[in-house]
Design an enzyme around this catalytic site. Sequence first.
Site, PDB file in Angstrom:
ATOM      1  N   ARG A 166     107.135  28.256  31.211  1.00 28.38           N
ATOM      2  CA  ARG A 166     106.588  27.707  32.445  1.00 28.38           C
ATOM      3  C   ARG A 166     105.097  27.385  32.315  1.00 28.38           C
ATOM      4  O   ARG A 166     104.316  28.199  31.828  1.00 28.38           O
ATOM      5  CB  ARG A 166     106.783  28.714  33.592  1.00 28.38           C
ATOM      6  CG  ARG A 166     106.137  28.307  34.900  1.00 28.38           C
ATOM      7  CD  ARG A 166     106.418  29.326  35.985  1.00 28.38           C
ATOM      8  NE  ARG A 166     105.803  30.604  35.736  1.00 28.38           N
ATOM      9  CZ  ARG A 166     104.566  30.940  36.117  1.00 28.38           C
ATOM     10  NH1 ARG A 166     103.808  30.063  36.745  1.00 28.38           N
ATOM     11  NH2 ARG A 166     104.094  32.138  35.872  1.00 28.38           N
ATOM     12  N   HIS A 204     103.164  37.418  30.488  1.00 33.11           N
ATOM     13  CA  HIS A 204     101.782  37.110  30.855  1.00 33.11           C
ATOM     14  C   HIS A 204     100.857  37.841  29.891  1.00 33.11           C
ATOM     15  O   HIS A 204     101.037  39.038  29.633  1.00 33.11           O
ATOM     16  CB  HIS A 204     101.497  37.548  32.298  1.00 33.11           C
ATOM     17  CG  HIS A 204     100.262  36.927  32.862  1.00 33.11           C
ATOM     18  ND1 HIS A 204      98.998  37.327  32.485  1.00 33.11           N
ATOM     19  CD2 HIS A 204     100.095  35.933  33.765  1.00 33.11           C
ATOM     20  CE1 HIS A 204      98.096  36.597  33.137  1.00 33.11           C
ATOM     21  NE2 HIS A 204      98.742  35.747  33.914  1.00 33.11           N
ATOM     22  N   ARG A 212     100.752  30.354  27.405  1.00 28.53           N
ATOM     23  CA  ARG A 212     100.860  31.802  27.562  1.00 28.53           C
ATOM     24  C   ARG A 212     101.630  32.478  26.430  1.00 28.53           C
ATOM     25  O   ARG A 212     101.301  33.600  26.038  1.00 28.53           O
ATOM     26  CB  ARG A 212     101.530  32.121  28.905  1.00 28.53           C
ATOM     27  CG  ARG A 212     100.621  31.865  30.088  1.00 28.53           C
ATOM     28  CD  ARG A 212     101.348  32.067  31.397  1.00 28.53           C
ATOM     29  NE  ARG A 212     100.415  31.961  32.519  1.00 28.53           N
ATOM     30  CZ  ARG A 212     100.786  32.010  33.789  1.00 28.53           C
ATOM     31  NH1 ARG A 212     102.056  32.142  34.101  1.00 28.53           N
ATOM     32  NH2 ARG A 212      99.895  31.916  34.755  1.00 28.53           N
TER      33      ARG A 212
END
Length: 521
Positions: free
Chosen positions: A360, A223, A268
């Site tokens: 993801r 992240h 990300r």
Amino acid sequence: MSNKTVDVLVIGSGIAGLMTAHILADHLNVMIITKSNVMTSNSSCAQGGMAAALSPQDGWQLHLADTLKAGQDHHNPGHVEMLVKRAPAIVEILVNLGVSFDKNEDGSLTLGMEGAHQHRRIVHVNGDKTGQAFTNALIETVKNRVTIKDYTMVSRLVTNEGRVIGVETEDEIIYANATVLATGGMGQLYSHTSNVEEATGDGFALAYRAGAQLTDMEFIQFHPTLLMKDDQTYGLISEAVRGEGAKLIDEHGIRIMDHHQSKELAPRDIVSREIHRVLARGQNVYLDCSMIENFHERFPSLGERCERLNIDVSKSPLQVVPGAHFVSGGIETNSVGQTTLPGLYAVGEVACTGVHGANRLASNSLLEGLVFAEQVATHILANKRELHLIRLTKSDEVPYENSKLPSKKEIQKKMTASVGIERELKSLLHMKKWLHTLLPAINISPKDDRETLERKNMILVACLITEAAIQRTESRGGHYRSDFLERDDQNWLGQYITFSEKTGVAIVDKGKEQFVAIESL
């Protein structure tokens, strides 16, 4: 050592495990085992929300396309289609469970924007407290219908003739017709992580030791924005904050994502690498949130943390650092959550369903946990079998010395440096050599306390991640090799790196297996 028997054993108390237990509870005897308390999980910390194509301008086809693009075409497309089609119904199910989603003045659901999405499609609860609301609602519905055994760590899966028949904990063996691993991720293998302290990769290690197949362990999502102050991290800053206009800047106030077409809302992995490179130059990175109106109302969880840290977001940008957030790989499962071991299911982050690919898409994880929990529970109900208790024979213990085990901090430091956001062969091989000197010390013993078990699991999972990172000689999604900078579809499209204790590591290409000769873990 005492014995117990249940119909279904769920290991983990995140939304995937809780939803599985909720669906089964009226039909079967269900027990939840959790390492801390039932309120503590990565799910309960989830801030960003859940993706669902709900607006007239949106549709499941667009949600599907965004998911495939973010994950760089490394998916199980059928599973992704099932995921995105089911999303609107999952929202309705949660509403019926008492979840109060944020709404606009006209009563319609408020839809947030996050990176790599074409449209606003992220539903939230109380701004950035979505995961907490989901878990609270599920805990409320299961707490009087299932047995909850908290502060309990599973040391191994119990098998008989290739079938998982239960688990062993520090004080008992619990037999079950079906065992569901819902243990979450492995963020604690790294120095900075959004994950809870309990996320030490236990489920992956349990499955591997029992003989299940794992896949895609190299694809770890970092992240981009964990809140940082005085060299300590204080949880993640939701991507939704960037979705509302917050900008990433360096020490001189220069916007570091200005060169990218999607700016701060790029995928990300791209944002994390850009921040990582600025940090590598010796500069700090900050998130400027000063332009966001009603900041504390829109992001109450982050606002509360800032207040505790004496940070005024209207005047001071927030220092950020990337951290391990989500592993796209895991225990390989089919569409109903079955692993390669009979009797064993996996759901949530510990599972690899193929819906995330190499990276993801934001806010697909809560959705995955709920959709595949439905699949697992439905399959268990349709395939009840009588449990035949057996007498267990313990295998001889391999001698070990716990004094050889490194500390958690040492494991985290080495993983961050060698198998982190950017990777290259020399450091990966150095890490592999160090890990393999530790393998004789990670055999599980009944004498192991929780701390020792966690470190042994961390070392084993680190071995899998490192080996997968060595084998994949390209950059794709969450796996970035500085010595193989480009995505290589000619050699790697559709190829999956898998692990099992019996066969070692294999490269699987459209049903054909080519085994790579490495040391057996």
